[in-house]
Write an enzyme that holds these catalytic residues in place. Structure first.
Site, PDB file in Angstrom:
ATOM      1  N   LYS A  15       0.842  -1.205   0.000  1.00 41.15           N
ATOM      2  CA  LYS A  15       0.000   0.000   0.000  1.00 41.15           C
ATOM      3  C   LYS A  15       0.873   1.249   0.000  1.00 41.15           C
ATOM      4  O   LYS A  15       1.683   1.462   0.908  1.00 41.15           O
ATOM      5  CB  LYS A  15      -0.923   0.025   1.223  1.00 41.15           C
ATOM      6  CG  LYS A  15      -1.814   1.267   1.275  1.00 41.15           C
ATOM      7  CD  LYS A  15      -2.873   1.156   2.349  1.00 41.15           C
ATOM      8  CE  LYS A  15      -2.413   1.609   3.702  1.00 41.15           C
ATOM      9  NZ  LYS A  15      -2.267   3.073   3.834  1.00 41.15           N
ATOM     10  N   ASP A  39      -3.355   4.252  -2.262  1.00 42.50           N
ATOM     11  CA  ASP A  39      -4.354   4.688  -1.265  1.00 42.50           C
ATOM     12  C   ASP A  39      -4.331   6.210  -1.159  1.00 42.50           C
ATOM     13  O   ASP A  39      -3.811   6.767  -0.196  1.00 42.50           O
ATOM     14  CB  ASP A  39      -3.987   4.013   0.068  1.00 42.50           C
ATOM     15  CG  ASP A  39      -4.911   4.385   1.212  1.00 42.50           C
ATOM     16  OD1 ASP A  39      -6.067   4.768   0.956  1.00 42.50           O
ATOM     17  OD2 ASP A  39      -4.474   4.282   2.369  1.00 42.50           O
ATOM     18  N   LYS A  50      -7.227   8.165  -1.741  1.00 47.82           N
ATOM     19  CA  LYS A  50      -8.564   8.596  -1.272  1.00 47.82           C
ATOM     20  C   LYS A  50      -9.011   9.899  -1.925  1.00 47.82           C
ATOM     21  O   LYS A  50      -9.255  10.915  -1.254  1.00 47.82           O
ATOM     22  CB  LYS A  50      -8.571   8.761   0.251  1.00 47.82           C
ATOM     23  CG  LYS A  50      -8.232   7.504   1.038  1.00 47.82           C
ATOM     24  CD  LYS A  50      -8.449   7.706   2.533  1.00 47.82           C
ATOM     25  CE  LYS A  50      -8.067   6.504   3.365  1.00 47.82           C
ATOM     26  NZ  LYS A  50      -6.600   6.308   3.480  1.00 47.82           N
ATOM     27  N   HIS A 108     -11.112  12.894  -3.446  1.00 49.82           N
ATOM     28  CA  HIS A 108     -12.412  13.525  -3.131  1.00 49.82           C
ATOM     29  C   HIS A 108     -12.359  14.933  -3.719  1.00 49.82           C
ATOM     30  O   HIS A 108     -11.733  15.831  -3.158  1.00 49.82           O
ATOM     31  CB  HIS A 108     -12.609  13.579  -1.613  1.00 49.82           C
ATOM     32  CG  HIS A 108     -13.966  14.045  -1.197  1.00 49.82           C
ATOM     33  ND1 HIS A 108     -14.415  13.975   0.104  1.00 49.82           N
ATOM     34  CD2 HIS A 108     -14.991  14.579  -1.900  1.00 49.82           C
ATOM     35  CE1 HIS A 108     -15.640  14.458   0.175  1.00 49.82           C
ATOM     36  NE2 HIS A 108     -16.011  14.835  -1.031  1.00 49.82           N
ATOM     37  N   ASP A 109     -13.005  15.125  -4.867  1.00 50.21           N
ATOM     38  CA  ASP A 109     -12.921  16.412  -5.559  1.00 50.21           C
ATOM     39  C   ASP A 109     -14.078  16.452  -6.564  1.00 50.21           C
ATOM     40  O   ASP A 109     -14.952  15.576  -6.543  1.00 50.21           O
ATOM     41  CB  ASP A 109     -11.548  16.512  -6.267  1.00 50.21           C
ATOM     42  CG  ASP A 109     -11.042  17.957  -6.345  1.00 50.21           C
ATOM     43  OD1 ASP A 109     -11.830  18.836  -6.752  1.00 50.21           O
ATOM     44  OD2 ASP A 109      -9.871  18.191  -6.017  1.00 50.21           O
ATOM     45  N   THR A 128     -12.573   5.312   9.758  1.00 52.37           N
ATOM     46  CA  THR A 128     -12.802   4.676  11.067  1.00 52.37           C
ATOM     47  C   THR A 128     -12.380   5.583  12.221  1.00 52.37           C
ATOM     48  O   THR A 128     -12.704   5.303  13.366  1.00 52.37           O
ATOM     49  CB  THR A 128     -12.040   3.335  11.167  1.00 52.37           C
ATOM     50  OG1 THR A 128     -10.696   3.565  10.787  1.00 52.37           O
ATOM     51  CG2 THR A 128     -12.653   2.293  10.271  1.00 52.37           C
ATOM     52  N   GLY A 178       0.418  -3.222   8.686  1.00 57.28           N
ATOM     53  CA  GLY A 178       1.670  -2.475   8.714  1.00 57.28           C
ATOM     54  C   GLY A 178       2.586  -2.935   9.821  1.00 57.28           C
ATOM     55  O   GLY A 178       3.422  -3.827   9.655  1.00 57.28           O
ATOM     56  N   ARG A 179       2.406  -2.315  11.008  1.00 56.44           N
ATOM     57  CA  ARG A 179       3.360  -2.531  12.098  1.00 56.44           C
ATOM     58  C   ARG A 179       3.543  -3.976  12.559  1.00 56.44           C
ATOM     59  O   ARG A 179       4.668  -4.334  12.916  1.00 56.44           O
ATOM     60  CB  ARG A 179       2.979  -1.617  13.271  1.00 56.44           C
ATOM     61  CG  ARG A 179       3.315  -0.166  12.977  1.00 56.44           C
ATOM     62  CD  ARG A 179       2.613   0.788  13.896  1.00 56.44           C
ATOM     63  NE  ARG A 179       1.174   0.803  13.654  1.00 56.44           N
ATOM     64  CZ  ARG A 179       0.308   1.542  14.327  1.00 56.44           C
ATOM     65  NH1 ARG A 179       0.736   2.323  15.303  1.00 56.44           N
ATOM     66  NH2 ARG A 179      -0.975   1.514  14.037  1.00 56.44           N
TER      67      ARG A 179
HETATM   68  O1  C5P Z   1       0.477  -0.480  11.311  1.00 56.75           O
HETATM   69  P1  C5P Z   1      -0.951  -0.807  11.014  1.00 56.75           P
HETATM   70  O2  C5P Z   1      -1.187  -2.277  10.719  1.00 56.75           O
HETATM   71  O3  C5P Z   1      -1.896  -0.278  12.053  1.00 56.75           O
HETATM   72  O4  C5P Z   1      -1.214  -0.029   9.649  1.00 56.75           O
HETATM   73  C1  C5P Z   1      -2.444  -0.012   9.051  1.00 56.75           C
HETATM   74  C2  C5P Z   1      -2.429   0.842   7.823  1.00 56.75           C
HETATM   75  O5  C5P Z   1      -3.769   1.043   7.411  1.00 56.75           O
HETATM   76  C3  C5P Z   1      -1.828   2.245   7.986  1.00 56.75           C
HETATM   77  O6  C5P Z   1      -1.269   2.628   6.733  1.00 56.75           O
HETATM   78  C4  C5P Z   1      -3.021   3.084   8.335  1.00 56.75           C
HETATM   79  O7  C5P Z   1      -2.887   4.427   7.926  1.00 56.75           O
HETATM   80  C5  C5P Z   1      -4.121   2.411   7.522  1.00 56.75           C
HETATM   81  N1  C5P Z   1      -5.461   2.558   8.081  1.00 56.75           N
HETATM   82  C6  C5P Z   1      -5.790   2.178   9.384  1.00 56.75           C
HETATM   83  N2  C5P Z   1      -7.055   2.296   9.840  1.00 56.75           N
HETATM   84  C7  C5P Z   1      -7.970   2.789   9.056  1.00 56.75           C
HETATM   85  C8  C5P Z   1      -7.684   3.175   7.773  1.00 56.75           C
HETATM   86  C9  C5P Z   1      -6.396   3.047   7.296  1.00 56.75           C
HETATM   87  O8  C5P Z   1      -4.947   1.713  10.128  1.00 56.75           O
HETATM   88  N3  C5P Z   1      -9.178   2.862   9.534  1.00 56.75           N
END
Ligand code: C5P
Length: 241
Positions: free
Chosen positions: A37, A64, A66, A68-69, A126, A216-217
């Site tokens: 992503k 990603d 997003k 909006h325009d 969210t 991600g993390r």
């Molecule tokens: O590190 P982690 O697994 O929390 O990363 C999730 C990814 O998804 C990040 O890039 C974060 O910005 C994105 N994201 C999120 N929650 C959302 C929408 C997007 O964590 N509701």
């Protein structure tokens, strides 16, 4: 489910800032995850070179940004995303039906169905609560808005939505089996929760009907990220039928 099918469901969130970091992650994870992503932070720093760097390593991309325009602007931006050869790209459903239709039409006109990216809509972020909605004049619950916008996105030619794990069931019920659901906010059983609040494990999210998981993390901060990605794929494969 095979672990190969499970692997393809994992989208690694490239929450980094430089092309060197992309190279490092793409090299480590190209055969461990299904997609990468590229979000607003990375794209603002590196531009299309970020997408190309992932692709050089054979990786697929979820762009990603997003959008909006006004409809014309979003249609051209989405076409630009499609021309980069990404597999997923998104916009905000709150931009309305005309905006989503313009984006879908622009992409469908230039690309055939096998080559084009799948187009996703973000319903309600969210991070938003009922109070956030009220402040901008929306007097509905978050859940009602999520379902309403998912239906609108589907009717306007979107292929799916980005949604919290807790919304998967509602959206699946409202939009049926073919509609893609991409879910961040999942945490494998071995990982820490970080700042994610309303979480599910990857296997639970897939069982509920998620097609892709943005992670991600739990991978980036693991002592051995490649092994963490493999463990997540194994968890999904075991937990989902
Ligand atoms: O590190 P982690 O697994 O929390 O990363 C999730 C990814 O998804 C990040 O890039 C974060 O910005 C994105 N994201 C999120 N929650 C959302 C929408 C997007 O964590 N509701």
């Amino acid at each position: 489910m095979t672990s190969e099918t499970a692997r393809k469901k994992i989208i690694f969130a490239l929450d980094v800032h430089g092309l060197d970091d992309i190279d490092r992650w793409a090299e480590t994870l190209a055969d461990k995850v299904g997609m990468f992503k590229v979000g607003k932070e990375l794209f603002t720093s590196c531009g299309p070179a970020a997408v190309k760097a992932v692709q050089r390593h054979g990786g697929q991309v979820f762009l990603d940004l997003k959008y909006h325009d006004i409809p014309n602007t979003v249609a051209h931006a989405m076409l630009g995303a499609a021309r980069l050869g990404v597999q997923l790209a998104n916009l905000h459903a709150l931009g309305g039906a005309e905006m989503m239709e313009a984006a879908a039409n622009a992409v469908h006109k230039e690309f055939n169905d096998t080559e084009r990216p799948r187009l996703l809509a973000v319903t309600i972020l969210t991070s938003s609560t009922v109070e956030t909605l009220r402040q901008v004049g929306i007097e509905h619950s978050v859940q009602d808005m999520v379902v309403r916008l998912a239906r609108l996105a589907q009717a306007s030619g979107m292929d799916g939505v980005v949604a919290s794990p807790l919304e998967i069931g509602l959206i699946r019920e409202a939009c049926g089996p073919g509609f893609l659901i991409v879910t961040p906010g999942v945490r494998p059983s071995f990982a820490s929760v970080d700042d994610q609040k309303r979480i599910m494990t990857p296997a639970e999210a897939v069982c509920c009907g998620a097609d892709y998981l943005v992670i991600g993390r739990p991978i980036a901060k693991a002592p051995d990220p490649a092994q963490a990605a493999e463990c997540i794929a194994a968890e999904i494969a075991e937990g989902a039928v």
